[in-house]
Design an enzyme around this catalytic site. Structure first.
Site, PDB file in Angstrom:
ATOM      1  CG  ASP A  26      -1.871   1.153   1.268  1.00 44.60           C
ATOM      2  OD1 ASP A  26      -2.514   1.413   0.235  1.00 44.60           O
ATOM      3  OD2 ASP A  26      -1.964   1.812   2.315  1.00 44.60           O
ATOM      4  CG  ASP A  28      -2.160   7.552   0.364  1.00 38.91           C
ATOM      5  OD1 ASP A  28      -1.359   8.484   0.252  1.00 38.91           O
ATOM      6  OD2 ASP A  28      -3.039   7.302  -0.477  1.00 38.91           O
ATOM      7  CG  ASP A 225      -1.951   2.376   6.483  1.00 37.11           C
ATOM      8  OD1 ASP A 225      -2.202   1.977   5.319  1.00 37.11           O
ATOM      9  OD2 ASP A 225      -2.431   3.426   6.958  1.00 37.11           O
TER      10      ASP A 225
END
Length: 342
Positions: A26, A28, A225
């Site tokens: 990922d 961001d 995250d």
């Protein structure tokens, strides 16, 4: 990865960069936040790549094109080709192309990433509900997307035009904090029309399919995250996952995670790719990792010992997830997390 409920983080004697052939990262909250590289990301990814790990960047953000994302990563010091970037815009464009005629018009509520992905599939982006679109697609359009675009989508959807969304993340990290994501914008159209979109992005299967088709990964590791997109997406795809604590997920959310949100591994940041993972050992009713021992009390998660804070968190995960079984742990872990500084 088994679909039975995970009760503790797993161990790995090998560095994760050696145990897997492809990292599905990922962006961001993992590689960057607000456009700036997260601490240790550039060096860690460079070391992993030089050791032979294929790096692919998988993002639910449909605003930017793969070329733009690759250019940004390269500027940060992470050399990247556009082919190494997979976006929810690409996943939703494939989904639409399988349901509408070749060359069909698609009303776009979003940014250039969606338009490029649609053209790649031979579809024609249009701007108005009066352009006789065969579908409506909605993706993150940035903070300056005009309110009238939601009305345009609503006019078409209310007429029965099929509605698609790149993703439904309610929030997105920014340099100033947590901002509304595409899911918040999708809610506007849902409220106005009462309709439900087909969604392509993480954690749903179309995004995982797009990622595997484009990377050819055989032993992928999802790195993210967010529990409800990255980790659940890995669960749905039956592949392993690494949660890094540089984005939106905190310790309390991790301890309360239901089975589909429990990562295979937990680490502070992307340096976790370069190391093995410690074993969490069951000792009677307690769980030990490093110098810490955790167990579930009647109302609290209890923690004893000292050492690396992450080892304490891993032990607490084992105690919480075991106590919760197929549900979400409701025991209070606040005191234990405070002791770890988490």
């Amino acid at each position: 990865m088994s679909q039975t409920a995970r009760t503790r983080p797993e161990a790995s004697e090998q560095a994760l960069s050696d145990a897997y052939d492809t990292a599905l990262l990922d962006l961001d909250g993992v590689v960057y936040a607000g456009g700036n590289a997260i601490a240790h990301a550039v060096a860690s990814l460079g070391t992993a790549r030089s050791g032979g790990l294929h790096l692919a960047y998988v993002t639910n953000n449909a605003l930017r094109t793969p070329d733009a994302v690759a250019e940004h990563l390269t500027e940060l010091g992470i050399p990247t080709d556009a082919d190494d970037v997979i976006t929810s815009a690409q996943a939703v464009a494939r989904l639409i192309s399988e349901q509408v005629p070749a060359g069909a018009r698609v009303l776009v509520i979003g940014g250039e990433g969606l338009r490029v992905a649609l053209r790649e599939r031979g579809l024609e982006p249009v701007e108005s509900a009066d352009d006789d679109p065969a579908a409506v697609v909605q993706g993150f359009g940035g903070p300056d997307l005009p309110w009238g675009r939601f009305a345009e989508a609503s006019y078409a959807v209310a007429r029965g035009v099929p509605w698609f969304a790149s993703n439904t993340d309610l929030t997105i990290p920014s340099a100033r904090g947590i901002a509304p994501g595409n899911g918040a914008a999708v809610e506007v159209v849902r409220i106005a029309t009462g309709a439900e979109p087909q969604v392509a992005g993480k954690p749903l299967p179309p995004m995982h399919r797009e990622t595997i088709l484009r990377t050819g990964a055989k032993r992928p590791l999802v790195v993210g995250d967010r529990l409800d997109t990255d980790i659940e997406g890995a669960f749905n795809g039956e592949v392993d996952s690494l949660l890094v604590l540089t984005g939106v997920t905190d310790g309390a959310q991790l301890l309360a995670a239901p089975p589909q949100h429990r990562p295979t591994y937990v680490d502070a940041d992307l340096r976790g790719l370069l190391t093995g993972q410690p074993e969490v050992v069951e000792e009677g009713d307690a769980f030990r990792c490093g110098g810490w021992t955790a167990q579930a009390g009647s109302e609290l998660l209890e923690l004893a010992g000292d050492g690396e804070a992450l080892d304490g968190l891993r032990a607490l995960c084992a105690a919480a997830w075991t106590a919760a079984g197929d549900g979400a742990c409701e025991l209070d872990g606040g005191k234990a997390l405070a002791r770890l500084g988490l």
